[in-house]
Design an enzyme around this catalytic site. Structure first.
Site, PDB file in Angstrom:
ATOM      1  N   HIS A 293     -63.820  96.942  17.877  1.00 57.79           N
ATOM      2  CA  HIS A 293     -63.107  96.123  16.879  1.00 57.79           C
ATOM      3  C   HIS A 293     -62.389  96.964  15.818  1.00 57.79           C
ATOM      4  CE1 HIS A 293     -63.144  91.924  14.755  1.00 57.79           C
ATOM      5  NE2 HIS A 293     -62.005  92.190  15.379  1.00 57.79           N
TER       6      HIS A 293
ATOM      7  N   CYS B 168     -66.359  92.140   9.931  1.00 54.22           N
ATOM      8  CA  CYS B 168     -66.604  93.172  10.947  1.00 54.22           C
ATOM      9  C   CYS B 168     -65.696  94.396  10.826  1.00 54.22           C
ATOM     10  CB  CYS B 168     -66.442  92.581  12.341  1.00 54.22           C
ATOM     11  SG  CYS B 168     -67.391  91.080  12.642  1.00 54.22           S
TER      12      CYS B 168
END
Length: 590
Positions: free
Chosen positions: A144, A83
């Site tokens: 993130h 990610c």
């Protein structure tokens, strides 16, 4: 009569020419005028999970509609198999190691909201460029990319410091720890070791104390007090972070304000959808960029009751079908505001599906179709080949399929140029403008080479040989699957990038993806006449690529990823961090 005929034809030709000249700028209007952008990114979605990419059991009618009305990319490649680095590359158009967003260690993503690593403030995202071009820019969902650098509220890595006018969502990522009914996911092996060490230290201390009381062990009370103090300090040192993961990482924010700590997972999906539609409605009269970064389909697979048990693939299938419904709701909002012809919609996943994610024989990760490997694997196609769909009615030809190599990094220059901006000239941009390829103005992708990293370690390189149509791929490092031949690292949960868990290949494994997309049959000098030529050419490309790399601070160093109490976002007085500012929001209409 001749004069009249000549006059008639002269008038006709003049009218036709005038009409063509008049239509030319009109035909180009939709390209010259700043379009809206709606970028939809799934989390951990496998390319084999979508109907238009071959899945005939999970229902994704809205994503499939996008492909039918737009362009489907069949060789769309993430710059990283996890990610944090993949999204950093997407936002900046650059390989993540150029910004320090790839790891030298096993901590390959942002681990804590209270860490100090993240997307550096000196990186220029496409949102920042579009903001400068007069766009309203919004990020809804997962970030993130870090939060703070030096203090709890400096927000140096925050979306609002990277070109977004509006942010609603998780500064971290969804993990099973966010749901009280699920087993902990974050660093579970390390956490088990810490519990074991704590029990061993406590047992040793208790044994020494009993020995002192019974007179069997000649130990001083002062020594026992030190042992007890050390036991307590050791326990507090790790339990203060890992014992409260739900409070530290599972939070929701609106701009700079924390709205839920911890998040109320039962309403998260509805809130994200409501915020996305509201952003479109608020900005319908001016150009806007909406980056809807789904929490689907990452574990714990938050799924509303409306979709539970509806698919034939358990909770994971339910979750994917709900995300498809959310895509449909966003498309309906675009249609409702009459924005369809002026909006470029893009759908992709950040990387491949997570093969190893299982609980009690339940498969909670995605499927990568015919492609080998999955999430966390930097070289194998299953970890990096993702869905890629773009729709812009009247500008992009509907129902088109493109088999050329493209990258998530290509969105950066594509949206920048369409918005009238210019990509930064003071740094290397690895993405390429997709519009000529999407519109059929060029036949081939601009990417000749794509480099596939696992952390900072180069695992594989693909070479698109345009004159022959071959797509060669050389693997220099591959993970060791366990059990042998299983296709994933089921003994670890993630495949590693280096160390004992990988195999180095000399000469490298070579595949021709145009003939063997599953990477099942490696070629050799005996079976492929061009073997040595291809390996030599790829080797030169690696040398040229490495000359473009410059040292940068490591954002995912051990120091940057560890939890720091003084950086922990908190909506109360630390460590008493708890709030729910959403209350009982009216969500029934969604």
């Amino acid at each position: 009569m001749i004069w009249q005929l000549t006059s008639y034809w002269t008038s006709l030709v003049t009218s036709v020419i005038f009409g063509l000249l008049l239509q030319l700028p009109l035909a180009q209007l939709s390209i010259v005028t700043q379009p809206n952008f709606v970028l939809l990114m799934a989390d951990d979605l496998g390319i084999g999970d979508v109907g238009c990419y071959g899945n005939d059991t999970i229902r994704t009618p809205n994503i499939d509609r996008l492909a039918k009305e737009g362009v489907k990319l069949t060789q769309h490649i993430a710059a990283a198999p996890l990610c944090t680095p993949s999204r950093a590359a997407f936002l900046t158009g650059r390989y993540p190691l150029r910004s320090g967003m790839d790891a030298i260690n096993n901590y390959r993503v942002i681990f804590w909201n209270g860490g100090s690593g993240g997307l550096p403030p000196n990186e220029t995202t496409f949102a920042k460029i579009l903001q400068q071009q007069g766009y309203s820019t919004g990020l809804i969902g997962k970030w993130h990319q870090g939060v703070n650098c030096e203090s709890r509220n400096d927000h140096c890595h925050h979306p609002l410091n990277h070109g977004f006018d509006y942010f609603y969502g998780m500064p971290f990522t969804l993990i099973s720890d966010c749901q009280t009914t699920e087993a902990p996911e974050m660093d579970r092996v390390f956490r088990r070791k810490l519990w074991l060490y704590t029990q061993m230290i406590c047992l040793f201390t208790l044994t020494a104390a009993l020995g002192r009381i019974t007179g069997l062990i000649p130990v001083r009370w002062k020594t026992l007090a030190c042992l007890a103090g050390f036991s307590l300090l050791f326990f507090v040192s790790w339990f203060s972070s890992y014992g409260f993961v739900r409070y530290w990482n599972c939070i929701m924010m609106r701009n700079h304000e924390i709205t839920e700590q911890p998040m109320v997972t039962e309403r998260t999906t509805s809130l994200i959808l409501r915020e996305s539609i509201a952003f479109i409605e608020r900005n319908k009269h001016k150009p806007f960029l909406l980056f809807l970064s789904f929490l689907h389909s990452h574990t714990p697979l938050l799924t509303t009751e409306k979709f539970l048990g509806k698919s034939s693939h358990g909770l994971y299938g339910d979750n994917v079908e709900e995300m498809d419904w959310m895509v449909g709701q966003v498309l309906d909002a675009i249609d409702k505001e009459d924005l369809k012809s002026t909006t470029l919609v893009y759908f992709a996943s950040d990387h491949g599906g997570w093969l190893e994610r299982q609980e009690d024989k339940r498969q909670l990760g995605g499927w990568n179709g015919i492609y080998r490997g999955g999430k966390a694997m930097g070289g194998w196609e299953g970890g990096i080949r993702v869905p890629g769909i773009l729709r812009w009615p009247g500008v992009l030809p509907a129902g088109t399929v493109i088999n050329e190599p493209t990258s998530l990094m290509d969105i950066y220059p594509t949206v920048t140029h369409l918005a009238g901006g210019v990509v930064p000239q003071d740094r290397v941009i690895d993405g390429r403008d997709l519009m000529p390829l999407l519109q059929g103005r060029v036949e081939h992708s601009e990417h000749e080479f794509l480099f596939h990293y696992c952390g900072i370690h180069l695992h594989a390189v693909r070479w698109y040989q345009k004159d022959s149509g071959a797509t060669w791929k050389a693997h220099y490092v591959t993970p060791n699957f366990h059990p042998l031949g299983a296709g994933a690292c089921y003994d670890r949960g993630f495949c590693p990038c280096f160390g004992e868990g990988v195999t180095h290949h000399e000469p490298p494994l070579l595949f021709d993806l145009s003939r063997d997309p599953s990477e099942a049959k490696p070629l050799s000098a005996d079976t492929e006449p061009l073997f040595d030529t291809v390996i030599e050419r790829i080797g030169r490309a690696i040398e040229e690529h490495r000359r473009t790399l410059t040292p940068v601070p490591e954002q995912l160093s051990l120091y940057n990823v560890v939890w720091k109490p003084w950086l922990q976002p908190c909506c109360g007085t630390f460590p008493f961090c708890w709030c729910d500012k959403e209350g009982d929001s009216e969500l029934d209409d969604l």
